[in-house]
Design a protein around this motif. Structure first.
Motif, PDB file in Angstrom:
ATOM      1  N   CYS A 178      -3.893  -8.283 -16.701  1.00 30.23           N
ATOM      2  CA  CYS A 178      -5.282  -8.478 -16.265  1.00 30.23           C
ATOM      3  C   CYS A 178      -6.175  -7.302 -16.624  1.00 30.23           C
ATOM      4  O   CYS A 178      -7.394  -7.446 -16.685  1.00 30.23           O
ATOM      5  CB  CYS A 178      -5.322  -8.687 -14.756  1.00 30.23           C
ATOM      6  SG  CYS A 178      -4.406 -10.117 -14.206  1.00 30.23           S
ATOM      7  N   TYR A 238      -7.635  -1.033 -13.602  1.00 27.09           N
ATOM      8  CA  TYR A 238      -8.721  -0.900 -12.633  1.00 27.09           C
ATOM      9  C   TYR A 238      -8.500   0.355 -11.799  1.00 27.09           C
ATOM     10  O   TYR A 238      -7.370   0.818 -11.672  1.00 27.09           O
ATOM     11  CB  TYR A 238      -8.739  -2.118 -11.697  1.00 27.09           C
ATOM     12  CG  TYR A 238      -9.107  -3.397 -12.400  1.00 27.09           C
ATOM     13  CD1 TYR A 238     -10.415  -3.854 -12.390  1.00 27.09           C
ATOM     14  CD2 TYR A 238      -8.161  -4.129 -13.098  1.00 27.09           C
ATOM     15  CE1 TYR A 238     -10.773  -5.028 -13.050  1.00 27.09           C
ATOM     16  CE2 TYR A 238      -8.508  -5.298 -13.760  1.00 27.09           C
ATOM     17  CZ  TYR A 238      -9.813  -5.739 -13.725  1.00 27.09           C
ATOM     18  OH  TYR A 238     -10.158  -6.888 -14.387  1.00 27.09           O
ATOM     19  N   ASP A 294     -10.754  -3.261  -6.586  1.00 29.42           N
ATOM     20  CA  ASP A 294     -11.737  -3.442  -7.654  1.00 29.42           C
ATOM     21  C   ASP A 294     -11.433  -4.693  -8.468  1.00 29.42           C
ATOM     22  O   ASP A 294     -12.336  -5.421  -8.871  1.00 29.42           O
ATOM     23  CB  ASP A 294     -11.785  -2.213  -8.564  1.00 29.42           C
ATOM     24  CG  ASP A 294     -12.392  -1.017  -7.879  1.00 29.42           C
ATOM     25  OD1 ASP A 294     -13.512  -1.141  -7.344  1.00 29.42           O
ATOM     26  OD2 ASP A 294     -11.741   0.040  -7.852  1.00 29.42           O
ATOM     27  N   PHE A 295     -10.155  -4.955  -8.697  1.00 29.61           N
ATOM     28  CA  PHE A 295      -9.757  -6.177  -9.394  1.00 29.61           C
ATOM     29  C   PHE A 295     -10.133  -7.405  -8.571  1.00 29.61           C
ATOM     30  O   PHE A 295     -10.697  -8.360  -9.086  1.00 29.61           O
ATOM     31  CB  PHE A 295      -8.255  -6.166  -9.677  1.00 29.61           C
ATOM     32  CG  PHE A 295      -7.735  -7.477 -10.180  1.00 29.61           C
ATOM     33  CD1 PHE A 295      -8.036  -7.917 -11.458  1.00 29.61           C
ATOM     34  CD2 PHE A 295      -6.954  -8.283  -9.372  1.00 29.61           C
ATOM     35  CE1 PHE A 295      -7.570  -9.137 -11.933  1.00 29.61           C
ATOM     36  CE2 PHE A 295      -6.472  -9.504  -9.836  1.00 29.61           C
ATOM     37  CZ  PHE A 295      -6.783  -9.927 -11.118  1.00 29.61           C
ATOM     38  N   GLU A 342     -12.412  -7.725  -6.329  1.00 26.39           N
ATOM     39  CA  GLU A 342     -13.874  -7.868  -6.314  1.00 26.39           C
ATOM     40  C   GLU A 342     -14.379  -8.488  -7.613  1.00 26.39           C
ATOM     41  O   GLU A 342     -15.179  -9.425  -7.600  1.00 26.39           O
ATOM     42  CB  GLU A 342     -14.536  -6.512  -6.086  1.00 26.39           C
ATOM     43  CG  GLU A 342     -16.048  -6.587  -6.022  1.00 26.39           C
ATOM     44  CD  GLU A 342     -16.680  -5.245  -5.703  1.00 26.39           C
ATOM     45  OE1 GLU A 342     -17.915  -5.237  -5.516  1.00 26.39           O
ATOM     46  OE2 GLU A 342     -15.971  -4.214  -5.631  1.00 26.39           O
ATOM     47  N   GLU A 343     -13.915  -7.984  -8.744  1.00 21.46           N
ATOM     48  CA  GLU A 343     -14.354  -8.523 -10.032  1.00 21.46           C
ATOM     49  C   GLU A 343     -13.940  -9.991 -10.190  1.00 21.46           C
ATOM     50  O   GLU A 343     -14.746 -10.823 -10.611  1.00 21.46           O
ATOM     51  CB  GLU A 343     -13.775  -7.699 -11.180  1.00 21.46           C
ATOM     52  CG  GLU A 343     -14.241  -8.194 -12.543  1.00 21.46           C
ATOM     53  CD  GLU A 343     -13.709  -7.330 -13.660  1.00 21.46           C
ATOM     54  OE1 GLU A 343     -12.877  -7.835 -14.438  1.00 21.46           O
ATOM     55  OE2 GLU A 343     -14.132  -6.151 -13.756  1.00 21.46           O
ATOM     56  N   LEU A 344     -12.708 -10.291  -9.829  1.00 17.75           N
ATOM     57  CA  LEU A 344     -12.219 -11.659  -9.929  1.00 17.75           C
ATOM     58  C   LEU A 344     -13.049 -12.600  -9.055  1.00 17.75           C
ATOM     59  O   LEU A 344     -13.459 -13.677  -9.495  1.00 17.75           O
ATOM     60  CB  LEU A 344     -10.746 -11.721  -9.517  1.00 17.75           C
ATOM     61  CG  LEU A 344     -10.095 -13.093  -9.545  1.00 17.75           C
ATOM     62  CD1 LEU A 344     -10.029 -13.632 -10.969  1.00 17.75           C
ATOM     63  CD2 LEU A 344      -8.707 -13.033  -8.927  1.00 17.75           C
ATOM     64  N   THR A 345     -13.326 -12.185  -7.842  1.00 16.42           N
ATOM     65  CA  THR A 345     -14.095 -13.009  -6.914  1.00 16.42           C
ATOM     66  C   THR A 345     -15.524 -13.215  -7.419  1.00 16.42           C
ATOM     67  O   THR A 345     -16.029 -14.339  -7.427  1.00 16.42           O
ATOM     68  CB  THR A 345     -14.118 -12.370  -5.514  1.00 16.42           C
ATOM     69  OG1 THR A 345     -12.773 -12.217  -5.062  1.00 16.42           O
ATOM     70  CG2 THR A 345     -14.900 -13.215  -4.531  1.00 16.42           C
ATOM     71  N   GLU A 346     -16.159 -12.150  -7.848  1.00 13.03           N
ATOM     72  CA  GLU A 346     -17.548 -12.256  -8.298  1.00 13.03           C
ATOM     73  C   GLU A 346     -17.668 -13.025  -9.608  1.00 13.03           C
ATOM     74  O   GLU A 346     -18.694 -13.663  -9.860  1.00 13.03           O
ATOM     75  CB  GLU A 346     -18.167 -10.868  -8.408  1.00 13.03           C
ATOM     76  CG  GLU A 346     -18.376 -10.243  -7.037  1.00 13.03           C
ATOM     77  CD  GLU A 346     -18.946  -8.843  -7.082  1.00 13.03           C
ATOM     78  OE1 GLU A 346     -19.090  -8.271  -8.195  1.00 13.03           O
ATOM     79  OE2 GLU A 346     -19.245  -8.307  -6.003  1.00 13.03           O
ATOM     80  N   ASP A 347     -16.635 -12.997 -10.437  1.00 12.96           N
ATOM     81  CA  ASP A 347     -16.663 -13.745 -11.698  1.00 12.96           C
ATOM     82  C   ASP A 347     -16.380 -15.232 -11.508  1.00 12.96           C
ATOM     83  O   ASP A 347     -16.735 -16.040 -12.359  1.00 12.96           O
ATOM     84  CB  ASP A 347     -15.644 -13.176 -12.689  1.00 12.96           C
ATOM     85  CG  ASP A 347     -16.078 -11.851 -13.279  1.00 12.96           C
ATOM     86  OD1 ASP A 347     -17.243 -11.438 -13.069  1.00 12.96           O
ATOM     87  OD2 ASP A 347     -15.240 -11.211 -13.951  1.00 12.96           O
ATOM     88  N   THR A 348     -15.737 -15.594 -10.407  1.00  9.89           N
ATOM     89  CA  THR A 348     -15.313 -16.984 -10.236  1.00  9.89           C
ATOM     90  C   THR A 348     -15.991 -17.705  -9.072  1.00  9.89           C
ATOM     91  O   THR A 348     -15.791 -18.898  -8.909  1.00  9.89           O
ATOM     92  CB  THR A 348     -13.785 -17.067 -10.030  1.00  9.89           C
ATOM     93  OG1 THR A 348     -13.427 -16.315  -8.873  1.00  9.89           O
ATOM     94  CG2 THR A 348     -13.044 -16.531 -11.248  1.00  9.89           C
ATOM     95  N   TYR A 402     -12.500  -6.588   0.083  1.00 13.51           N
ATOM     96  CA  TYR A 402     -11.761  -6.669  -1.175  1.00 13.51           C
ATOM     97  C   TYR A 402     -10.451  -5.897  -1.128  1.00 13.51           C
ATOM     98  O   TYR A 402      -9.497  -6.266  -1.808  1.00 13.51           O
ATOM     99  CB  TYR A 402     -12.628  -6.203  -2.343  1.00 13.51           C
ATOM    100  CG  TYR A 402     -13.780  -7.132  -2.599  1.00 13.51           C
ATOM    101  CD1 TYR A 402     -13.555  -8.421  -3.073  1.00 13.51           C
ATOM    102  CD2 TYR A 402     -15.091  -6.749  -2.358  1.00 13.51           C
ATOM    103  CE1 TYR A 402     -14.599  -9.300  -3.312  1.00 13.51           C
ATOM    104  CE2 TYR A 402     -16.145  -7.622  -2.595  1.00 13.51           C
ATOM    105  CZ  TYR A 402     -15.886  -8.891  -3.064  1.00 13.51           C
ATOM    106  OH  TYR A 402     -16.922  -9.754  -3.290  1.00 13.51           O
TER     107      TYR A 402
END
Length: 80
Positions: free
Chosen positions: A21, A24, A29-30, A32-38, A51
């Motif tokens: 993946c 990070y 941080d991973f 958070e990014e995954l949640t905000e991207d999806t 997070y």
């Protein structure tokens, strides 16, 4: 990483090539990014998302595994 897979070189290679993946600063941080991207998160709910706990749960549930290689260097792999 090889130790994580019990010395199975093929499984370790597959994880490195197909399930990586990224690197990070933390598992949080991973998450958070995954949640905000999806997910579209309403602004009034954004402050309620933890997070750090999401990342911890992802690892405890076996969804991901991590390799820490240094300060704020966490390599994350899907565990499927």
């Amino acid at each position: 990483m090889l130790n994580y897979f019990g010395g199975d070189l093929e499984e370790a290679r597959t994880a490195a090539e197909e399930n990586y993946c990224g690197c990070y600063p933390s598992l949080a941080d991973f998450a958070e990014e995954l949640t905000e991207d999806t997910t579209q998160i309403p602004a009034n709910l954004a402050y309620y998302i933890d997070y750090e706990r999401m990342g911890r749960d992802m690892e405890l549930n076996g969804d991901v595994f991590t390799l820490e290689t240094g300060l704020e260097e966490v390599h994350i792999f899907w565990n499927h």
